[in-house]
Design a protein around this motif. Structure first.
Motif, PDB file in Angstrom:
ATOM      1  N   ASN A 112      -6.934 -14.957   2.860  1.00  0.00           N
ATOM      2  CA  ASN A 112      -6.953 -13.679   2.138  1.00  0.00           C
ATOM      3  C   ASN A 112      -6.669 -13.875   0.651  1.00  0.00           C
ATOM      4  O   ASN A 112      -6.696 -12.936  -0.133  1.00  0.00           O
ATOM      5  N   ASN A 150      -2.166 -11.012  10.659  1.00  0.00           N
ATOM      6  CA  ASN A 150      -3.535 -10.856  10.129  1.00  0.00           C
ATOM      7  C   ASN A 150      -4.495 -11.813  10.821  1.00  0.00           C
ATOM      8  O   ASN A 150      -5.623 -11.450  11.142  1.00  0.00           O
ATOM      9  N   LYS A 166     -11.584  -8.497   4.531  1.00  0.00           N
ATOM     10  CA  LYS A 166     -10.783  -9.691   4.791  1.00  0.00           C
ATOM     11  C   LYS A 166      -9.968  -9.496   6.068  1.00  0.00           C
ATOM     12  O   LYS A 166      -9.962  -8.408   6.642  1.00  0.00           O
ATOM     13  N   LYS A 167      -9.272 -10.562   6.520  1.00  0.00           N
ATOM     14  CA  LYS A 167      -8.406 -10.460   7.688  1.00  0.00           C
ATOM     15  C   LYS A 167      -7.368  -9.350   7.467  1.00  0.00           C
ATOM     16  O   LYS A 167      -6.913  -9.219   6.346  1.00  0.00           O
ATOM     17  N   LYS A 216      -1.601 -10.131   2.853  1.00  0.00           N
ATOM     18  CA  LYS A 216      -2.747  -9.229   2.788  1.00  0.00           C
ATOM     19  C   LYS A 216      -3.457  -9.283   1.434  1.00  0.00           C
ATOM     20  O   LYS A 216      -4.075  -8.318   1.015  1.00  0.00           O
ATOM     21  N   GLY A 217      -3.336 -10.439   0.776  1.00  0.00           N
ATOM     22  CA  GLY A 217      -4.081 -10.631  -0.467  1.00  0.00           C
ATOM     23  C   GLY A 217      -3.286 -10.290  -1.710  1.00  0.00           C
ATOM     24  O   GLY A 217      -2.171  -9.773  -1.651  1.00  0.00           O
ATOM     25  N   GLY A 255     -10.353 -14.195   0.199  1.00  0.00           N
ATOM     26  CA  GLY A 255     -10.129 -12.765   0.420  1.00  0.00           C
ATOM     27  C   GLY A 255     -11.161 -11.875  -0.242  1.00  0.00           C
ATOM     28  O   GLY A 255     -11.365 -10.734   0.188  1.00  0.00           O
TER      29      GLY A 255
END
Ligand code: PGA
Ligand code: MG
Length: 242
Positions: A134, A194, A165-166, A67-68, A159
């Motif tokens: 991301n 994601n 972002k996803k 998630k980045g 990202g």
């Protein structure tokens, strides 16, 4: 967690006809194109040491990828998936991590087996290609360049390229618009929830590879059209629609 998971996702359990007709392909970076986990874990542990926290096993840090960069730092600082560190600690840790990851970026990072052949086969078939990650842009572009993958892509969305972002569908829909095609004419190949959630929300096709990260979960739990062993295998399952 609010997840929609199908009981089984493999090539034999889906309704789509193969070869699948699409016009372009989007590919995820961490865990799909490149095995980045070792270098990400080294940087996270350098940061933890510097802020006086205990280091974590590389497998634990690997489960934090997806998630980045900010989420990876928050998860590492709290040793939990949804933890929120104190703002002061996070503000101190973030630039340290960014500095350290810039140093470790491409020490152990390599393309997975089948990636170079797969990208070559996709280009040869005439597909336009986008990399949708991301990962922050400051790391994405140097890494794609250093591993020789950048030249394959017509478009790279990181990202922090767009406001979302996803798993948000925004980057996927943006890529469809850039390529002037409908979401149903686009395939995403990724490794995590994601990717699957973003693809479903956008209305794109989604294949998943089993060798990536998926935040510590089994890829077969994902709602995807097919689980493909490699990018090269994915290339064999699709055909360029006119
Ligand atoms: O940077 C991350 O956390 C994950 O990046 P990815 O979207 O390329 O898997
Ligand atoms: Mg990934």
């Amino acid at each position: 967690m609010n997840e929609t998971l199908s009981p089984l996702a493999d090539a034999s359990a889906i309704e789509v006809k193969y070869p699948l007709s699409v016009k372009a392909v989007m590919i995820d970076l961490d865990g799909t194109l490149l095995d980045t986990a070792s270098d990400l874990a080294t940087a996270a542990n350098m940061m933890l040491r510097e802020v006086g926290r205990a280091e974590l096993p590389p497998e634990t840090i690997q489960s934090y990828i997806g998630k980045g960069v900010e989420k990876l730092v928050k998860r590492s600082l709290t040793a939990s998936m949804d933890g929120e560190p104190e703002a002061e600690l996070f503000d101190r840790a973030m630039p340290i991590y960014e500095r350290d990851y810039a140093k470790t970026l491409c020490v152990d990072t390599r393309p997975y087996p089948g990636v170079l052949d797969g990208l070559g086969a996709l280009r040869e078939s005439g597909f336009r290609l986008a990399c949708i990650t991301n990962k922050a842009e400051a790391f994405t572009l140097p890494l794609l360049r250093a591993t020789g993958l950048l030249e394959f892509f017509d478009l790279v969305l990181s990202g922090d390229t767009l406001p979302k972002k996803k798993p948000d569908p925004m980057p996927l829909l943006h890529a469809c618009k850039q390529f002037n095609i409908e979401p149903g004419e686009m395939l995403l190949i990724g490794d995590s929830l994601n990717d699957a959630q973003a693809a479903r929300a956008a209305g794109c096709h989604i294949f998943c590879v089993p060798y990536g990260y998926n935040e510590g979960r089994d890829v077969r739990e994902l709602d995807c059209d097919a689980v493909v062993a490699t990018l090269y295998e994915a290339a064999k399952l699709i055909r360029k629609s006119p």
